[in-house]
Write an enzyme that holds these catalytic residues in place. Structure first.
Site, PDB file in Angstrom:
ATOM      1  N   ASP A  39      10.301 -15.278   2.235  1.00 51.22           N
ATOM      2  CA  ASP A  39      10.896 -13.934   2.259  1.00 51.22           C
ATOM      3  C   ASP A  39      12.122 -13.910   1.355  1.00 51.22           C
ATOM      4  OD1 ASP A  39      10.366 -11.473   4.469  1.00 51.22           O
ATOM      5  OD2 ASP A  39      12.246 -11.359   3.343  1.00 51.22           O
ATOM      6  N   TYR A 157       3.040   2.013  -4.721  1.00 50.95           N
ATOM      7  CA  TYR A 157       2.474   1.372  -3.506  1.00 50.95           C
ATOM      8  C   TYR A 157       0.960   1.557  -3.438  1.00 50.95           C
ATOM      9  CZ  TYR A 157       2.231   0.357   1.594  1.00 50.95           C
ATOM     10  OH  TYR A 157       1.948  -0.145   2.850  1.00 50.95           O
ATOM     11  N   LYS A 161      -1.791  -1.440  -3.434  1.00 52.39           N
ATOM     12  CA  LYS A 161      -2.640  -1.730  -2.268  1.00 52.39           C
ATOM     13  C   LYS A 161      -4.127  -1.599  -2.629  1.00 52.39           C
ATOM     14  CE  LYS A 161       0.378  -2.749   0.983  1.00 52.39           C
ATOM     15  NZ  LYS A 161       0.405  -4.044   1.668  1.00 52.39           N
TER      16      LYS A 161
HETATM   17  N1  LIG Z   1       4.916   0.034   8.494  1.00 53.64           N
HETATM   18  C1  LIG Z   1       3.711   0.561   8.552  1.00 53.64           C
HETATM   19  O1  LIG Z   1       3.446   1.518   9.321  1.00 53.64           O
HETATM   20  C2  LIG Z   1       2.623   0.030   7.678  1.00 53.64           C
HETATM   21  C3  LIG Z   1       1.427   0.756   7.562  1.00 53.64           C
HETATM   22  C4  LIG Z   1       0.391   0.243   6.777  1.00 53.64           C
HETATM   23  C5  LIG Z   1       0.550  -0.987   6.136  1.00 53.64           C
HETATM   24  N2  LIG Z   1       1.727  -1.661   6.246  1.00 53.64           N
HETATM   25  C6  LIG Z   1       1.838  -2.959   5.573  1.00 53.64           C
HETATM   26  O2  LIG Z   1       2.216  -3.945   6.532  1.00 53.64           O
HETATM   27  C7  LIG Z   1       2.988  -4.956   5.885  1.00 53.64           C
HETATM   28  C8  LIG Z   1       4.290  -5.156   6.638  1.00 53.64           C
HETATM   29  O3  LIG Z   1       5.033  -3.935   6.586  1.00 53.64           O
HETATM   30  P1  LIG Z   1       6.329  -3.712   7.482  1.00 53.64           P
HETATM   31  O4  LIG Z   1       6.248  -2.316   7.966  1.00 53.64           O
HETATM   32  O5  LIG Z   1       6.496  -4.836   8.420  1.00 53.64           O
HETATM   33  O6  LIG Z   1       7.450  -3.775   6.323  1.00 53.64           O
HETATM   34  P2  LIG Z   1       8.969  -4.240   6.414  1.00 53.64           P
HETATM   35  O7  LIG Z   1       9.687  -3.566   5.319  1.00 53.64           O
HETATM   36  O8  LIG Z   1       9.470  -4.062   7.796  1.00 53.64           O
HETATM   37  O9  LIG Z   1       8.872  -5.817   6.095  1.00 53.64           O
HETATM   38  C9  LIG Z   1       8.490  -6.263   4.808  1.00 53.64           C
HETATM   39  C10 LIG Z   1       8.944  -7.698   4.612  1.00 53.64           C
HETATM   40  O10 LIG Z   1       8.676  -8.039   3.238  1.00 53.64           O
HETATM   41  C11 LIG Z   1       9.835  -8.674   2.711  1.00 53.64           C
HETATM   42  N3  LIG Z   1       9.945  -8.484   1.265  1.00 53.64           N
HETATM   43  C12 LIG Z   1      10.175  -7.300   0.620  1.00 53.64           C
HETATM   44  N4  LIG Z   1      10.327  -7.518  -0.692  1.00 53.64           N
HETATM   45  C13 LIG Z   1      10.162  -8.853  -0.887  1.00 53.64           C
HETATM   46  C14 LIG Z   1      10.226  -9.684  -2.035  1.00 53.64           C
HETATM   47  N5  LIG Z   1      10.531  -9.179  -3.257  1.00 53.64           N
HETATM   48  N6  LIG Z   1      10.006 -11.011  -1.895  1.00 53.64           N
HETATM   49  C15 LIG Z   1       9.764 -11.537  -0.667  1.00 53.64           C
HETATM   50  N7  LIG Z   1       9.716 -10.797   0.453  1.00 53.64           N
HETATM   51  C16 LIG Z   1       9.920  -9.468   0.346  1.00 53.64           C
HETATM   52  C17 LIG Z   1      10.985  -8.009   3.435  1.00 53.64           C
HETATM   53  O11 LIG Z   1      12.190  -8.759   3.335  1.00 53.64           O
HETATM   54  C18 LIG Z   1      10.445  -7.889   4.855  1.00 53.64           C
HETATM   55  O12 LIG Z   1      10.682  -9.066   5.601  1.00 53.64           O
HETATM   56  C19 LIG Z   1       3.167  -4.517   4.442  1.00 53.64           C
HETATM   57  O13 LIG Z   1       2.199  -5.144   3.634  1.00 53.64           O
HETATM   58  C20 LIG Z   1       2.905  -3.018   4.505  1.00 53.64           C
HETATM   59  O14 LIG Z   1       2.461  -2.518   3.273  1.00 53.64           O
HETATM   60  C21 LIG Z   1       2.754  -1.198   7.005  1.00 53.64           C
END
Ligand SMILES: NC(=O)c1ccc[n+]([C@@H]2O[C@H](COP(=O)([O-])OP(=O)(O)OC[C@H]3O[C@@H](n4cnc5c(N)ncnc54)[C@H](O)[C@@H]3O)[C@@H](O)[C@H]2O)c1
Length: 252
Positions: A39, A157, A161
């Protein structure tokens, strides 16, 4: 053919500091899996590793900006040198910057793709030969509704994806003969995570669920061989509900 055992095996997990990645790390550690936690948030991921170690598993924090391909490749190669081939790779890290197309710069757009899509390529590339050599492995890219549909303000995004789905399809075909399962997992529900707080409408915020509800699905994904399931797009919410049903009983 039973699922592969994950206890005592290693999972490489990106995006572990916050949100869904953090919940997955806790679930896998509770099931006895060792973790390399990648991370960009160095302090948070180090603190999480310390917490997981108290559960009796090994957890290595790796601070890395996945947008930087050479840093990401170096981080995954270093992890393989340290712990060997992982049983599973879960690429969760992503950013979502809601912005009209007219306001995107190329560099900003490119950075978002580099974390999500290039990150998937570089991480998978780093574990591919080691998984091939050990004769098994499971790779999961975390997907989204944006991998199938287009949404306003998501000029980076959404294509990133979509791209992960395409990469998964190719790798699942090439990995099948080496027993490397490659799948994607969409969340199936809006999550109560930092990513969502910034951009979900009030209606979606009402429907958000804690990311821990999805975490059991990822222990199942980590245990897959290519003979069980590959080339699929899972719904992590539905898989988790199915796993938890025998534990909690059917809803009335
Ligand atoms: N939140 C939702 O409702 C939702 C819906 C559909 C899909 N997703 C997918 O689920 C996954 C998790 O999403 P989330 O909601 O937990 O997001 P979040 O923003 O809470 O967490 C994302 C994590 O990725 C890390 N990160 C970001 N940029 C980075 C980089 N340059 N290098 C290394 N790490 C990095 C962040 O520090 C964080 O720990 C993602 O792939 C997101 O696209 C989320």
């Amino acid at each position: 053919m039973g699922l592969h055992s994950i206890r005592g095996q290693w999972c490489f997990l990106s995006g572990a500091a916050d949100g869904l990645g953090n919940a997955i790390a806790r679930e896998l550690a509770a099931q006895g899996m060792n973790l390399v936690l990648f991370d960009v948030q160095e302090g948070k991921v180090a603190a999480l590793a310390g917490e997981l170690q108290t559960l009796g598993v090994q957890a290595l924090p790796v601070a890395v900006d996945l947008a930087d391909a050479s840093s990401a490749a170096g981080a995954v190669a270093g992890a393989v040198r340290q712990v060997g081939a992982p049983r599973a790779l879960i690429h969760d890290a992503a950013v979502l910057t809601p912005r009209p197309f007219r306001a995107w710069t190329f560099d900003g757009w490119r950075r978002e793709l580099d974390i999500i899509l290039q990150g998937a390529f570089v991480l998978a590339k780093g574990v591919w030969e080691p998984m091939f050599a050990q004769g098994h492995g499971s790779i999961v890219f975390i997907s989204s509704g944006s991998a199938l549909r287009g949404f306003s303000l998501e000029a980076a995004y959404t294509p990133a994806k979509h791209g992960q789905e395409g990469l998964m399809k190719v790798l699942s075909i090439e990995g099948a003969e080496f027993n490397i399962a490659v799948n994607t997992a969409t969340t199936g529900a809006p999550l109560d995570t930092p990513m969502s707080w910034g951009h979900y409408t009030p209606d979606m915020q009402q429907r958000m669920i804690p990311p821990s509800r999805l975490a059991p699905a990822f222990a199942y994904f980590a245990a897959l061989d290519a003979g069980h399931a590959t080339g699929l797009r899972f719904d992590a919410f539905q898989v988790s509900e199915a796993i938890m049903l025998p534990r909690h009983g059917a809803p009335l």
